[in-house]
Each structure stands twice: as structure tokens, then as C-alpha cells.
Scaffold this motif. Structure first.
Motif, short mmCIF file in Angstrom:
data_model
loop_
_atom_site.label_atom_id
_atom_site.label_comp_id
_atom_site.label_asym_id
_atom_site.label_seq_id
_atom_site.Cartn_x
_atom_site.Cartn_y
_atom_site.Cartn_z
N ARG A 158 -84.98 -134.25 26.80
CA ARG A 158 -85.67 -135.16 25.89
C ARG A 158 -87.11 -134.72 25.67
N PHE A 159 -87.73 -135.32 24.66
CA PHE A 159 -89.14 -135.12 24.41
C PHE A 159 -89.89 -136.35 24.92
N VAL A 160 -90.88 -136.13 25.76
CA VAL A 160 -91.69 -137.24 26.25
C VAL A 160 -92.90 -137.46 25.33
N LYS A 161 -93.18 -136.47 24.52
CA LYS A 161 -94.23 -136.59 23.50
C LYS A 161 -93.77 -135.84 22.26
N ASP A 162 -93.80 -136.49 21.13
CA ASP A 162 -93.59 -135.82 19.84
C ASP A 162 -94.45 -136.55 18.82
N ASN A 163 -95.66 -136.06 18.66
CA ASN A 163 -96.58 -136.64 17.69
C ASN A 163 -96.90 -135.64 16.59
N ARG A 164 -95.94 -134.74 16.34
CA ARG A 164 -96.15 -133.79 15.25
C ARG A 164 -96.31 -134.57 13.94
N LEU A 165 -97.19 -134.10 13.10
CA LEU A 165 -97.54 -134.82 11.88
C LEU A 165 -96.32 -135.01 10.98
N LEU A 166 -96.15 -136.22 10.49
CA LEU A 166 -94.96 -136.57 9.72
C LEU A 166 -95.15 -136.22 8.24
N PRO A 167 -94.07 -135.84 7.56
CA PRO A 167 -94.17 -135.57 6.12
C PRO A 167 -94.27 -136.86 5.32
N ARG A 168 -94.74 -136.73 4.10
CA ARG A 168 -94.87 -137.89 3.21
C ARG A 168 -93.50 -138.54 3.02
N GLY A 169 -93.48 -139.87 3.10
CA GLY A 169 -92.25 -140.62 2.91
C GLY A 169 -91.43 -140.81 4.17
N PHE A 170 -91.88 -140.27 5.29
CA PHE A 170 -91.15 -140.38 6.56
C PHE A 170 -91.48 -141.74 7.19
N ASP A 171 -90.46 -142.57 7.36
CA ASP A 171 -90.63 -143.89 7.97
C ASP A 171 -90.25 -143.79 9.44
N LYS A 172 -91.26 -143.84 10.32
CA LYS A 172 -90.95 -143.64 11.74
C LYS A 172 -90.18 -144.81 12.33
N SER A 173 -90.23 -145.97 11.68
CA SER A 173 -89.51 -147.13 12.21
C SER A 173 -88.01 -147.04 11.98
N THR A 174 -87.58 -146.21 11.02
CA THR A 174 -86.15 -146.09 10.73
C THR A 174 -85.60 -144.70 11.06
N ALA A 175 -86.44 -143.85 11.61
CA ALA A 175 -86.00 -142.49 11.92
C ALA A 175 -84.96 -142.48 13.03
N GLU A 176 -83.92 -141.69 12.87
CA GLU A 176 -82.90 -141.57 13.92
C GLU A 176 -83.49 -140.90 15.15
N GLU A 177 -82.84 -141.06 16.27
CA GLU A 177 -83.38 -140.63 17.56
C GLU A 177 -83.76 -139.15 17.58
N ASP A 178 -82.97 -138.32 16.90
CA ASP A 178 -83.20 -136.88 16.96
C ASP A 178 -84.50 -136.44 16.29
N ILE A 179 -85.07 -137.30 15.43
CA ILE A 179 -86.33 -136.95 14.76
C ILE A 179 -87.40 -138.00 15.02
N ALA A 180 -87.17 -138.86 16.01
CA ALA A 180 -88.08 -139.97 16.27
C ALA A 180 -89.42 -139.50 16.82
N VAL A 181 -90.45 -140.30 16.56
CA VAL A 181 -91.76 -140.09 17.18
C VAL A 181 -91.65 -140.55 18.63
N GLN A 182 -92.21 -139.77 19.54
CA GLN A 182 -92.13 -140.09 20.96
C GLN A 182 -93.52 -140.20 21.56
N GLY A 183 -93.71 -141.16 22.44
CA GLY A 183 -95.00 -141.33 23.09
C GLY A 183 -95.88 -142.32 22.34
N ALA A 184 -97.18 -142.25 22.60
CA ALA A 184 -98.12 -143.24 22.08
C ALA A 184 -98.21 -143.24 20.56
N ALA A 185 -97.87 -142.12 19.91
CA ALA A 185 -97.93 -142.07 18.45
C ALA A 185 -96.95 -143.03 17.80
N ALA A 186 -95.91 -143.41 18.53
CA ALA A 186 -94.91 -144.32 17.97
C ALA A 186 -95.51 -145.69 17.64
N THR A 187 -96.55 -146.11 18.38
CA THR A 187 -97.16 -147.41 18.14
C THR A 187 -98.55 -147.30 17.51
#
Length: 551
Positions: free
Chosen positions: A446-475
């Protein structure tokens, strides 16, 4: 001009003559397999790129600009996928970590770096190999030559669209016809080709061109650029699965899905109508260059510097130009940086940096060794630096980055930076089942941190687990589709303004920790890469964009 015309006519006449001979009754042809398609495999499913270069090199625009497909491809990471010394070192590391499953590791890791050799091996009921085909440049067999050719012409142009976009197509699950013998095999391209030109191509390469626009779909690229790896335990047992790199899934969850394909960005279109063949080529509109511009300028320069050791065939000037184009694209089309006007009160300067991601996927994307970070400096009225965060060291490390200083930890995601020991690093950090930080792909689940910059139109609240934001960036409410905003509140002491703030967005294809973790492995491939990296580390990063503001 007259001499060139005679040469072209002669080549065309020879090709037509060869085509006639090739189709004569009684000519030797591979038999059509029957029953199980793998029971009798044609003697060759692929051809190396030299079969295509004879006609698809020597191409120029009306203004004289060279756009030869073969020369462009030859200096790309696609052509050099099997020569990549970091990939070779990483595979060796995994084999040392998991010796019980070496055959499975080599089979999996050859899927997209030596795809033609591996595909033919599978068609024969065998496994893909890597180290048996090395070193590149000493190819002794047909399989060695196919392996050395990396991701080549007759690989991509034979892929069919039957399973596009499905999970089955990922991890090198592309479909290629295994039943047709050489002489009857199809290659796909976006243009219709008349019978005469089809005959010439067939005589020169053994393949028949067929029009199909599926080669321009992102799903073609997704077959190899959507990779899942299986974590292995002490005895080689499977412990879990990691979405190692999934830029296609990131793109599919963004606004770019309706706007641009992978090819439209990574294979830039020529503005003029140009011929795509040197023999009887007719002008075509919207021709895509085969530069495959990506993000690995550092590896292109490494391949060039150590070309003799790595068996590189691209000319030095071709690789230099490819690296230059790559860096230029990164600096012009990847990100924008802006800095808010700073305010100073009570010896503390406050400002904010906004980063806009212009890419159609996360920034950075793909292999998790890549990272992007903010280097911010504050200068006083004399130009002296009174605060700095994220300075780039000659070793390739980032000043203040916890992971570079200690392999067991990592830098957190920040909404606000208040001291020099903090730096905003956009990256993917992997962990083992026990939660330990690792750069071993087959140790990570797993990824314990994934705060790579998201592309335009990317909704992190609906992203599937495989592309989800991980760590503090999620909130982090400032971390959204399209970019991020980071506040800075830093001590400038007794320094006097006006103050000048400069923010740079840096990018590194192979992060310091990913290279240095190979030092513990005493093998030719790992030792060699660490030596290469240490000799070139000062050039391992580049600035993507910068912004400034003055008090």
C-alpha cells in the motif's frame, strides 16, 4: 534532387519485384496453425525496428525539419526499455530479496520492458527471461534481438482492441494475433493505404498494413502503463497487491478524459501535412511524431553517457536532442507556480504558493521513484537568503526531507510550512504489510502517502482506491483537482525588506532514496547503477516552473 529521385524509384521497383517473388506459388511460407493457437506458433510474431526504418526514416517537413519515425523512436525510452540500467538494477534487487520466485519476477518484469521476446516465449508455453538476454549489444539469438529492441514498432502496431480498457488488458495484457504466420500478419495504423503501398510495405517487412484508429486510443497505452505488482513474503508467497503505476486510471478520472488522449500529448502532432514513408509516401495530415516524450530526461542522459556499457544504438546527438525535448516539454507544459504578495508582521513573513498541475494525470505519475517538490527562498533587501525550504543538494537529496535523511521515515504533507526543516514533497511512499517504508516493489502492499498533484477535474472524494489520495492530503481542502495551495509563515528575524519570495517546482525522475537503497545489494546491476547515479546526481533534478512575489 535527381539522384534522390532515381534512388527512390529504384527502391520502389525492387520492393514491388520482391513482393511478386514473395507471392509466387510454391514459395516457402509458415504454415497456418490449427487447433490450439499455441500448439504450433508461427516462426516469428514480431520483427525488429530495422525492418520498418528503411521506409520510415528520412522523413522531413516542407521546411526541412526531420521527423523520421525510426530516429525519434530510437532515442526514446520505449526503444531503450531493456537497456534501462535502473530497471535492470531494480529487477536484480527484487530477485535478491525474493530468490524463490526469480522466474516469476523475470517473467513479470519483462512483460513491458522486453515485450516481444516475452510474448513469443509465452506463445511457446515458456516464461519470459531478462538476464539471459543481457548484456544488450551481444545479442546472439532472435530472442535476444527482440529483447534488445524494447517496445518496438511491430509490438505496438500489432496490438488489437478486443479487451481495451478492461482489467484484463492491464499489466501487459494486450492482445496480439498468434495464429497468422509471417506474411499474413497485420499491423494497424490510422491511415488508409492503397494496394500498391500495402504491397511495398508487405514486401519490405512481411506485414500488411490495415487502417484502424484504435492505435490512437489511450487504452492502447494503458495495457503497459497500468501495472499492479504482487507483494511477496519470505517464501515467495503472495501477500497482497499494489497499484504500482496507474496513469491511465488517473487520466480516466480527470477532465482530460473528454479532451485529450495519451498520444495527443506524448506523440505531438506535426502541423504540416507530411509523408509517413520514404518510398512513395503521400502527404498525410495530423501525423504523430514517435518521440514518446515523457518525464525521464535523466535516464536519457545516462544512456548517452554510458552508451558503450549499455549497448545503446541511438546516435549521441539523437539522445541529446531527445533529453532536451523532454526537459523542454516538462518546463513548458507540466505546471504553473504563483506566489501571493508576502506580508511581514512581528518578524514573520506570510505568503502562499499555488501549484497548478497542467498534466492529464497525477504529477508526477507512473513509477513511484518520481517526485516533485517546492523549493522556496526568501531574500532581504540586500539579496541575502533569510529563509529556505527544499533546497536541492548535489547528491540528489532534498535539504530537510526526512526520507532522504532516514530510509525508515518520510516527509509528511503540509498545509502550512513554518520552519526550514519542512518541505512540501509531492510523492508516493510505499509500505510493507508491517507498515515499514520501502522502495521494494515486491515488498509493498500500500501507499502510506500519495499527495501527488491531481489533474484538473479529479474528484478525490470519489476516486477509487487504486488512485486515491493517501495521508494528510486527503483531508487538505486546498489540495484539489488541478493543484495545491501551501501557506508559508516563516521567521525572518531582524532582516529588513522589501522581501523577495521565489518558489520553484522541482522534479526528479529517480529520487535520491530510490537510488541509494540499492547500495545494500552487492550485484553488478545495482553497483553499476549507484555508480552512474552518483556520477550524475547533480543533474538528476530540474525546475518545472517558478513564481516570484515582492513585498
Amino acid at each position: 534532387m535527381y539522384r534522390r529521385l532515381i534512388s527512390t524509384v529504384a527502391v520502389a521497383a525492387l520492393a514491388i519485384g520482391l513482393a511478386f517473388l514473395y507471392e509466387l506459388p510454391g514459395a516457402s511460407k509458415a504454415k497456418q496453425p490449427t487447433g490450439d493457437p499455441h500448439a504450433l506458433v508461427p516462426p516469428g510474431l514480431f520483427a525488429t525496428a530495422d525492418a520498418c526504418m528503411s521506409c520510415h526514416n528520412g522523413l522531413t517537413t516542407p521546411s526541412g525539419r526531420d521527423l523520421s519515425f525510426g530516429a525519434d523512436w530510437r532515442a526514446s525510452m520505449m526503444a531503450n526499455s531493456a537497456r534501462d540500467p535502473y530497471w535492470q538494477a531494480a529487477v536484480r534487487r527484487e530477485v535478491i530479496d525474493h530468490p524463490q520466485v526469480q522466474r516469476a519476477i523475470e517473467d513479470e518484469c519483462s512483460t513491458c520492458h522486453m515485450p516481444m521476446a516475452r510474448f513469443e516465449a509465452h506463445a511457446r508455453g515458456e516464461e519470459g527471461k531478462i538476464f539471459a538476454h543481457l548484456p544488450i549489444g551481444q545479442a546472439a539469438s532472435r530472442a535476444d534481438r527482440l529483447a534488445a529492441d524494447g517496445v518496438s514498432c511491430t509490438m505496438c502496431h500489432q496490438i488489437e482492441s478486443g479487451n481495451f480498457g478492461t482489467r484484463e488488458s492491464f499489466v501487459g495484457g494486450f492482445e496480439v494475433d498468434t495464429t497468422s504466420p509471417m506474411g499474413q500478419r497485420r499491423v494497424f495504423g490510422p491511415y488508409s493505404v492503397d494496394q500498391g503501398r500495402t504491397t511495398i510495405m508487405h514486401s519490405a517487412s512481411g506485414f500488411r498494413q490495415e487502417q484502424s484508429t484504435h492505435v490512437q486510443q489511450s487504452e492502447l497505452c494503458a495495457t503497459c502503463h497500468t501495472l499492479y505488482t504482487e507483494a511477496r513474503g519470505p517464501e515467495g508467497e503472495v501477500l497482497g497487491e499494489l497499484p504500482e503505476q496507474v496513469p491511465y486510471l488517473e487520466w480516466r478520472h480527470s477532465a482530460y478524459r473528454e479532451e485529450q488522449s495519451c498520444q495527443s500529448c506524448h506523440m505531438p502532432v506535426v502541423q504540416d501535412s507530411v509523408p509517413i514513408a520514404g518510398v512513395m509516401g503521400q502527404p498525410r495530415a495530423n501525423v504523430s511524431r514517435h518521440t514518446f516524450r515523457g518525464g525521464n530526461f535523466f535516464m536519457l542522459r545516462m544512456l548517452n553517457r554510458y552508451r558503450g556499457e549499455l549497448g545503446v544504438t541511438a546516435l549521441p546527438q539523437e539522445l541529446s536532442e531527445s533529453a532536451r525535448r523532454t526537459e523542454e516539454h516538462l518546463q513548458s507544459s507540466t505546471a504553473r507556480v504563483s506566489v501571493e504578495t508576502p506580508e511581514v508582521e512581528g518578524g514573520r513573513l506570510q505568503t502562499a504558493v499555488e501549484i497548478e498541475n497542467l498534466a492529464g494525470h497525477k504529477l508526477p505519475t507512473a513509477y513511484p521513484s518520481r517526485r516533485v517538490w517546492i523549493h522556496l527562498t526568501v531574500r532581504d533587501q540586500n539579496g541575502s537568503v533569510v529563509f529556505e525550504s527544499g533546497g536541492f543538494k548535489p547528491s540528489g537529496a532534498i535539504a530537510g526531507n526526512d526520507n532522504d535523511a532516514d530510509a525508515s521515515t518520510y516527509e509528511p504533507h503540509y498545509t502550512e510550512i513554518t520552519r526550514e526543516g519542512q518541505v512540501q514533497v509531492y510523492e508516493a511512499i510505499m509500505a510493507t504489510p508491517e507498515g515499514e517504508v520501502t522502495t521494494g516493489l515486491l515488498s509493498a502492499v500500500r501507499f502510506v502517502k500519495d499527495n501527488r498533484l491531481l489533474p484538473r477535474g479529479f474528484d478525490k472524494s470519489t476516486a477509487e482506491e487504486d488512485i486515491a489520495v493517501q495521508g494528510a492530503a486527503a483531508t487538505d481542502t486546498s489540495f484539489t483537482g488541478g493543484g495545491d495551495r501551501v501557506r508559508y509563515a516563516v521567521d525572518v528575524g531582524e532582516a529588513r525588506g522589501p522581501f523577495r519570495v521565489e518558489a520553484e517546482l522541482w522534479y526528479q525522475p529517480i529520487a535520491y532514496r530510490w537510488a541509494q537503497n540499492l547500495e545494500a545489494y552487492d550485484a553488478m546491476e545495482t553497483n553499476r547503477f549507484v555508480r552512474y547515479y552518483d556520477s550524475m546526481s547533480t543533474g538528476s533534478g530540474t525546475v518545472l516552473a517558478r513564481g516570484t512575489a515582492t513585498q
